[in-house]
Design a protein around this motif. Structure first.
Motif, short mmCIF file in Angstrom:
data_model
loop_
_atom_site.label_atom_id
_atom_site.label_comp_id
_atom_site.label_asym_id
_atom_site.label_seq_id
_atom_site.Cartn_x
_atom_site.Cartn_y
_atom_site.Cartn_z
N ALA A 180 -6.56 -1.33 3.35
CA ALA A 180 -7.72 -1.98 3.95
C ALA A 180 -7.49 -3.47 4.12
CB ALA A 180 -8.96 -1.72 3.09
N ARG A 181 -6.82 -4.09 3.15
CA ARG A 181 -6.53 -5.52 3.25
C ARG A 181 -5.57 -5.80 4.41
NH1 ARG A 181 -7.86 -10.71 3.06
NH2 ARG A 181 -6.12 -12.04 2.46
N ASP A 234 -5.53 2.22 -1.54
CA ASP A 234 -6.57 2.15 -0.52
C ASP A 234 -6.96 0.70 -0.22
OD1 ASP A 234 -6.85 4.90 -0.07
OD2 ASP A 234 -8.07 5.12 -1.88
N SER A 235 -7.13 -0.10 -1.26
CA SER A 235 -7.51 -1.50 -1.04
C SER A 235 -6.39 -2.26 -0.34
CB SER A 235 -7.86 -2.16 -2.37
OG SER A 235 -6.74 -2.14 -3.26
N ARG A 292 -5.03 1.95 -6.18
CA ARG A 292 -5.17 0.66 -5.52
C ARG A 292 -4.53 0.65 -4.13
NH1 ARG A 292 -2.66 -3.17 -9.99
NH2 ARG A 292 -1.23 -1.38 -10.04
N GLY A 339 0.81 -1.21 0.00
CA GLY A 339 0.00 0.00 0.00
C GLY A 339 0.84 1.26 0.00
#
Length: 439
Positions: A341-342, A337-338, A335, A325
């Motif tokens: 969050a992951r 952000d994902s 990407r 990230g």
């Protein structure tokens, strides 16, 4: 040679077994074979000990099939002798089930508990995936007087079954009853370090290195302890000693690279970490550490490639996903952000990950989400008995920035852990000292 001594004790008076044994233990294989041939001619090929020593000589010279035939001749002449069966069992090196059966037969023929047989049975059971049964055989070997080998094998098998306390007790018993070698001392010290007893671990690892200065496992463990105490210079000397003994050790190259990075010697650190990643292309940690170093050197594109490889090998590692990230954010990729969050989903109770997620929200002008994640981070730091002062300092900095932006922070806990030391930014380095990244 040990087996030859066992058999020669039972030789009849006036025999030449003693001479055959003496030639073998001296390494005089040619003379040994000549004496064995003379004994075979004198007994019309019925001299069992001559067959046995011939098998040992042929095994030492790499003629395994011929050696196996000689041991089978011993079994044919005296079926009740377990020594020949033990030698036959050693030939099934990669066929552990056959070896296990041969050792079980030898155990039936043995007139007294044989620790060598029990150790071999434990190793075969371990190789066959039955660690519990292997631990039982290893315990029997210890009770039969197997000494250091049996005790260390029992500790490894108990550790394989998840019984850390039992493994520690087995090592303690071995250290109390036998003069253990450097390998056993290093294994016991590493396990003590893993169990949270650094004082005893330091004693055992120091004893291992005093006995064998090139014992790389002890050097690596001691270097890790020194790095935890921020004694980078001492850690570097230990790691260099480990690499002198084992130049291809991936862990030593990796730890040396991290130590050099702590000294801000970035070119040398990248060289070591690149060497480790090249030597172990399927190691997730080697790729992770190299990606971290590349991020420190402000090369996010190269870092992303390494971190993506690490995540493919070990998808459930939250720190690797977090660094992905960071790399994507530096590359301006949405990407990121994902990925943040992951990472938070993989380890929701990790204050470092939640603080990074809060910072990501703040940088993306999602101030309400940043406040929520800051509150979660503060709660996690409050639960910790010894909160990380660096995390507390970074959280305080983030909250100050949110306040200056006019955000209402009433939902945050009022007793946030105070920072005991100033925040140190190990990533910030002059741009001119670092190579530009090719995107």
């Amino acid at each position: 040679m040990e087996h030859a001594l066992t058999v020669v004790k039972h030789c009849p008076p006036g025999s030449r077994n003693w001479l055959l044994h003496a030639r073998y233990v001296r390494g005089e294989h040619t003379a040994c074979m000549e004496i064995a041939d003379d004994l075979q001619r004198a007994t019309q090929n019925n001299h069992r000990y001559a067959y046995f020593v011939k098998g040992l000589v042929l095994m030492d010279t790499g003629r395994y099939q011929e050696a196996l035939e000689r041991f089978h001749s011993c079994i044919r002449l005296q079926p009740q002798d377990p020594e020949s069966l033990k030698e036959v069992a050693k030939f099934h090196q990669d066929r552990f089930q056959l070896s296990l059966e041969a050792y079980l037969e030898a155990d039936k023929l043995s007139k007294h508990p044989d620790p060598e047989i029990y150790c071999a049975l434990a190793e075969c059971a371990w190789r066959l995936g039955d660690s519990d049964r292997g631990a039982e055989w290893a315990r029997a070997a210890v009770q039969a007087g197997g000494g250091e080998r049996a005790a260390s094998l029992q500790a490894r098998l108990l550790l394989a079954t998840g019984d850390v306390a039992g493994a520690l007790a087995a090592y303690d018993q071995a250290l109390a009853s036998d003069a253990c070698g450097a390998d056993t001392l290093a294994s016991a010290g590493a396990l003590r370090l893993r169990a949270g007893d650094p004082r005893r671990a330091f004693q055992l690892l120091g004893a291992a290195l005093a006995q064998q200065p090139t014992q790389h496992a002890a050097a690596l463990a001691l270097a890790a302890m020194m790095m935890q105490h921020r004694d980078v210079d001492a850690a570097l000397s230990r790691l260099k000693a480990a690499l002198t003994a084992h130049p291809t050790c991936v862990a030593a190259h990796t730890n040396l690279g991290l130590a050099l990075m702590a000294k801000k010697k970035y070119v040398a650190a990248l060289t070591c970490l690149q060497r480790a990643a090249s030597a172990a292309p399927l190691s997730a940690w080697a790729a992770h550490d190299l990606g971290l170093a590349l991020l420190v050197c402000r090369r996010p594109a190269s870092a992303f490639c390494r971190l993506a490889a690490a995540a493919a090998l070990q998808p459930s590692q939250p720190y690797t996903v977090l660094l992905i990230g960071v790399a994507l954010e530096r590359l301006g990729d949405n990407r990121a952000d994902s990925a943040y969050a992951r990472a938070a989903a993989l380890d929701p109770e990790n204050a470092l990950i939640r603080l990074n997620l809060a910072g990501r929200h703040a940088r993306a002008d999602r101030l309400l989400e940043a406040v929520e994640e800051s509150a979660v981070t503060a709660t996690l730091l409050q639960k910790d008995e010894r909160p990380d002062p660096h995390l507390a300092s970074m959280l305080a900095t983030l909250l100050a920035q949110l306040r200056s932006a006019g955000v209402e922070l009433s939902r945050l806990p009022t007793d946030i852990p105070a920072a005991e030391v100033p925040l140190v930014d190990t990533v910030a380095t002059p741009d001119e000292d670092l190579a530009t990244d090719e995107v």
